[in-house]
Design a protein around this motif. Structure first.
Motif, PDB file in Angstrom:
ATOM      1  N   PRO A   1       0.256 -19.605 -15.013  1.00  0.00           N
ATOM      2  CA  PRO A   1       1.284 -18.944 -14.198  1.00  0.00           C
ATOM      3  C   PRO A   1       2.108 -19.966 -13.407  1.00  0.00           C
TER       4      PRO A   1
ATOM      5  N   LEU B   1       5.569 -10.027  -4.460  1.00  0.00           N
ATOM      6  CA  LEU B   1       5.893 -10.637  -3.167  1.00  0.00           C
ATOM      7  C   LEU B   1       6.628  -9.659  -2.254  1.00  0.00           C
ATOM      8  N   VAL B   2       7.631  -8.957  -2.802  1.00  0.00           N
ATOM      9  CA  VAL B   2       8.390  -8.045  -1.946  1.00  0.00           C
ATOM     10  C   VAL B   2       7.707  -6.688  -1.826  1.00  0.00           C
TER      11      VAL B   2
ATOM     12  N   PHE C   1      16.791  -5.575  -9.502  1.00  0.00           N
ATOM     13  CA  PHE C   1      15.776  -5.964  -8.535  1.00  0.00           C
ATOM     14  C   PHE C   1      15.969  -5.289  -7.179  1.00  0.00           C
TER      15      PHE C   1
ATOM     16  N   LEU D   1       3.001 -20.077 -10.366  1.00  0.00           N
ATOM     17  CA  LEU D   1       2.529 -20.471  -9.047  1.00  0.00           C
ATOM     18  C   LEU D   1       1.418 -21.513  -9.120  1.00  0.00           C
TER      19      LEU D   1
ATOM     20  N   PHE E   1      12.843 -18.615 -10.621  1.00  0.00           N
ATOM     21  CA  PHE E   1      12.881 -18.418  -9.182  1.00  0.00           C
ATOM     22  C   PHE E   1      11.717 -19.122  -8.484  1.00  0.00           C
ATOM     23  N   ASP E   2      10.519 -18.940  -9.009  1.00  0.00           N
ATOM     24  CA  ASP E   2       9.297 -19.357  -8.320  1.00  0.00           C
ATOM     25  C   ASP E   2       9.293 -20.813  -7.840  1.00  0.00           C
TER      26      ASP E   2
ATOM     27  N   PHE F   1       5.605 -12.900  -9.866  1.00  0.00           N
ATOM     28  CA  PHE F   1       5.508 -13.332  -8.472  1.00  0.00           C
ATOM     29  C   PHE F   1       6.462 -12.593  -7.551  1.00  0.00           C
ATOM     30  N   LEU F   2       7.736 -12.540  -7.922  1.00  0.00           N
ATOM     31  CA  LEU F   2       8.743 -12.018  -6.997  1.00  0.00           C
ATOM     32  C   LEU F   2       8.510 -10.546  -6.665  1.00  0.00           C
TER      33      LEU F   2
ATOM     34  N   PRO G   1      -0.631 -14.945  -7.585  1.00  0.00           N
ATOM     35  CA  PRO G   1       0.513 -15.797  -7.237  1.00  0.00           C
ATOM     36  C   PRO G   1       0.918 -15.701  -5.767  1.00  0.00           C
TER      37      PRO G   1
ATOM     38  N   ASN H   1       1.621 -13.477 -14.424  1.00  0.00           N
ATOM     39  CA  ASN H   1       2.482 -14.537 -13.915  1.00  0.00           C
ATOM     40  C   ASN H   1       3.467 -14.034 -12.859  1.00  0.00           C
TER      41      ASN H   1
END
Lengths: 304, 304
Positions: free
Chosen positions: A123, B240-241, B149, A125, A241-242, B236-237, B252, B234
Motif C-alpha cells: 500500500p 481519511l475523510v 469525491f 502508506l 495523492f498519498d 487512504f483518502l 493507512p 490501499n
C-alpha cells in the motif's frame, strides 16, 4: 433509455424476477453513488459553500477565480510536469523490463517477477513510511551512496531529494516508478508472450536482428496494450495523492503541491467546497481530453 | 557480445534468449551466455526494488542514536526491539489492520457476488434497456475518483449520516464496473446450451447461477477478488475523510498518524518497527498467493 423504446426489438416480455432485481439494483446503485454525485459536483462548482453556512450561487466565479489563482496555476504546472515526465519514462521502463522478462527462462523470470511485484502490492502508506526513511540523508540511500563512493575514493554529497525544491518532485516520481514498474512489466510480459513465436522465426530466417524484430514485430503487436496502459497511467498519475499529502505536504514551498493535493486542501482545509468541486470538474475534463485524444491519435496513426 | 548494460544489447540478447529454448538455430552457448548476462544485469534493478524492504527490516533494530548518527550505521550493534514493544502496546496498528481486513474482506465478498450477478445478467439475459444499462455502468469507469469525491463526502457525512461507520467504507465498493465487465466477457464464452439444459430441467436463474455459473467462473472471480482487495486495502483518502474515531481507522490512516509523529528525530525506531509490522503480513500474503495474484492481474489487467 428512450432510444431503445424506438428500436425494433423483439416483443416486450415480462422480465424474470432475477433480471428485475439485478438490473434495478445496478441502476439504483450507480445513479445514487455515481450519477448523483457527479451532477452534484457540477452544481456545487457553481456555488460558494462551506457545508455550514448558507449556499450562495456564484455562477462561473469559481472557474474565473482559477484563472487568477497563482497556486492553482502552479499546481497545474507541477502536475503537468509530474504526469508528463513520469508516464512516458515509466511506460518505457516497464516495456523494456517486460520484454526482458518475456525472454527469460521460467525460473529467473519467476524470481524477478516476485521481486518487482512486491512494491505493487505494498500500500502507498507503507511505501511512504519506507521511503521517508530511505530518502533520509544520514540514515538512508544518500548516506549509503556517500559511504560507498567514499570507500572508492570519490567524494559525493547526496542528500535527501525531498529536501530541495528542485528534486522533491523527482523523488516522488522515483517512488511512483518503483511502485508500478512490476505491474506494467507484467502486463507487457503477458502481451509479448501472446505473440506467436513463428513470427520471430520467420523474421530471423529473413535475416532480421533482434532490435529489428522488436521494432517490426513486438512493437506493432503490443501497441494496443501500450495505449490501454498509457491511458490508465495518465488517469492514475494525475490522481496520485498519498505521497504528496503525507510525505512532502506539497513542499518545499509549492514544489510538490499537485492538483489533487491542492483540491483536497481547498475543500478540507479552506472549506471552499464550491471551488474544489469546480477544480474537480476541470480535472475530469483534462482526463477526458487526454484519454479521447490518445484514442484518436492511436486510431489515425496506428492503422495499418 | 557488446558492453554489459547497453540497452540495445540487452534487448538483442533478450530476444535471442527466448528463441533458443524452442529452436536449434544459432549457437547455443552464445545464447546461454547472453541470457546469463541479462539475468545478472537485472540484479541491480532487483536490489533497488527490494532495498526499501530490506532497509527498514535491518534499521528497525537500530536505536535512534544509530539511526541518526552523523556517519551511516549499516547494521545495528545490538538487537534493539523496543520499537516493536511500543508498536504493540501504544499504537492502533493491530486495530487498524483488523479494520482494513474487515473492510477489504466485506468489500471483496460483496463485489464478487454482485459481479457475477451483473455479469450473468449482461452476458446471458435479454431484456429491455440492456445495452443502455451496460453502457451506463461502463461509463462510471471513466469518472475519476476526484470528480465525485466532494459530493460523495457531503452525501455520506451530511445526508446519509454514515460518517464513522464501516458501511461508509464498504458501500462505495459494493459494485465494481470493472468486475462486471470482466465477468461478462468471461461468461460470454460459456455455451448457452449448458444453461438451457438446466433451465429445461426446471432450474431457475438463481439455481443456474449457483450450480453452473459460479463453479465455472471461479478463476475469474478469484482474479477480481484479488484486484479488489489490493485496491481497497490501499485506499487512504476516503477512509481519511470518512473516519474521525480512532477505532475505525484503517491501516493507512493509522500509518499516517504514526508517520506524522516522526518528523522529530526521536521515535524513528518506532516508526520503522511500525513499518515492519505493517508490511510483513503483506509480504507473507504475497509470497503465499503470489501465483494467484500474478495470474489474476495478467488475466484481467489488459482488459481494463
Amino acid at each position: 433509455m428512450a432510444t431503445v423504446a424506438r428500436a425494433p426489438r423483439p416483443r416486450w416480455r415480462r422480465p424474470s424476477s432475477f433480471v428485475l432485481v439485478v438490473a434495478l439494483a445496478l441502476l439504483i446503485y450507480y445513479m445514487l453513488f455515481f450519477t448523483a454525485p457527479f451532477i452534484a459536483a457540477l452544481v456545487i462548482g457553481f456555488l460558494n459553500w462551506d457545508l455550514l453556512s448558507t449556499v450562495v450561487p456564484v455562477g462561473f466565479d469559481n472557474y474565473v477565480a482559477m484563472a487568477d489563482d497563482r497556486t492553482f496555476k502552479n499546481a497545474l504546472k507541477v502536475s503537468a510536469i509530474f504526469v508528463g515526465a513520469y508516464v512516458p519514462i515509466a511506460l518505457s521502463a516497464q516495456l523494456i523490463l517486460g520484454a526482458i522478462l518475456a525472454n527469460m527462462r521460467t525460473l529467473p523470470q519467476k524470481v524477478y517477477l516476485t521481486l518487482f511485484f512486491l512494491p505493487v502490492v505494498t500500500p502507498w502508506l507503507i511505501a511512504v513510511l519506507m521511503f521517508g526513511y530511505l530518502f533520509n540523508t544520514q540514515a538512508g540511500l544518500p548516506g549509503m551512496l556517500n559511504d560507498i563512493f567514499s570507500a572508492l575514493g570519490i567524494d559525493t554529497s547526496f542528500v535527501n531529494p525531498l529536501g530541495s525544491k528542485d528534486t522533491a518532485l523527482l523523488g516522488i516520481m522515483g517512488m511512483t516508478g518503483w511502485k508500478f514498474l512490476g505491474f506494467g512489466a507484467l502486463i507487457f510480459l503477458v502481451g509479448i508472450n501472446e505473440i506467436p513465436l513463428t513470427l520471430y522465426e520467420a523474421a530471423r530466417i529473413d535475416g532480421a536482428g533482434a532490435v529489428r524484430q522488436f521494432r517490426h514485430i513486438t512493437w506493432p503487436l503490443i501497441r494496443p496494450i501500450m495505449l490501454a496502459l498509457s491511458i490508465t497511467s495518465f488517469i492514475g498519475a494525475l490522481q496520485i495523492f498519498d505521497p504528496f499529502f503525507v510525505m512532502t505536504r506539497g513542499g518545499p514551498g509549492d514544489a510538490t503541491n499537485v492538483f489533487s493535493l491542492y483540491l483536497y486542501r481547498q475543500a478540507f482545509d479552506q472549506f471552499r467546497f464550491g471551488y474544489a468541486s469546480a477544480m474537480a470538474m476541470v480535472m475530469f475534463l483534462i482526463l477526458l481530453i487526454l484519454s479521447v485524444s490518445q484514442l484518436a491519435i492511436a486510431r489515425t496513426r496506428w492503422e495499418y | 557480445m557488446g558492453v554489459l548494460g547497453d540497452p540495445a544489447d540487452t534487448l538483442d540478447a533478450a530476444v535471442i534468449g527466448r528463441q533458443t529454448s524452442l529452436s536449434t538455430f544459432g549457437s547455443r552457448t552464445r545464447a546461454n551466455l547472453a541470457s546469463t548476462i541479462i539475468i545478472i544485469a537485472l540484479v541491480p534493478l532487483a536490489v533497488m526494488a527490494g532495498l526499501p524492504f530490506i532497509w527498514i527490516y535491518i534499521s528497525s533494530f537500530k536505536t535512534d542514536m544509530e539511526i541518526f548518527s552523523p556517519t551511516l550505521v549499516w547494521f545495528p550493534s545490538t538487537f534493539y526491539y523496543d520499537g516493536y514493544i511500543y508498536v504493540w502496546e501504544e499504537t492502533a496498528l493491530v486495530r487498524g489492520y483488523a479494520n482494513s481486513i474487515l473492510v477489504s474482506g466485506a468489500s471483496v465478498t460483496l463485489s464478487v457476488f454482485t459481479s457475477v450477478l451483473a455479469g450473468y445478467l449482461f452476458a446471458k439475459k435479454d431484456f429491455w434497456g440492456k445495452t443502455p444499462l451496460f453502457i451506463f455502468v461502463l461509463s462510471t469507469l471513466m469518472v475519476p475518483f476526484f470528480a465525485i469525491f466532494i459530493p460523495s463526502f457531503v452525501v455520506y457525512s451530511k445526508f446519509l449520516n454514515l460518517k464513522d461507520t464501516y458501511i461508509a467504507l464498504i458501500l462505495p465498493h459494493m459494485f465494481t464496473a470493472f468486475g462486471i465487465l470482466i465477468t461478462r466477457q468471461f461468461l460470454h464464452s460459456i455455451p448457452n446450451e449448458l444453461i438451457d439444459s438446466a433451465t429445461v430441467d426446471g432450474a431457475g436463474d438463481w439455481r443456474v447461477l449457483w450450480h453452473i455459473i459460479l463453479p465455472l467462473s471461479r478463476s475469474i472471480l478469484a482474479a477480481i477478488a484479488i484486484i479488489q482487495f489490493l485496491g481497497v486495502f490501499n485506499e487512504f483518502l476516503w477512509p481519511l475523510v470518512m473516519t474521525d474515531r480512532a477505532e475505525l481507522y484503517t491501516l493507512p490512516v493509522v500509518l499516517r498518524r504514526v508517520y506524522g509523529q516522526g518528523s522529530a528525530m526521536a521515535g524513528s525506531n518506532r516508526i520503522l518497527a511500525a513499518g515492519v509490522v505493517a508490511v510483513t503480513p503483506i509480504v507473507i500474503f504475497f509470497l503465499i498467493f503470489q501465483r494467484q495474484i500474478v495470474k489474476g492481474i495478467s488475466l484481467t489487467g489488459m482488459k481494463a
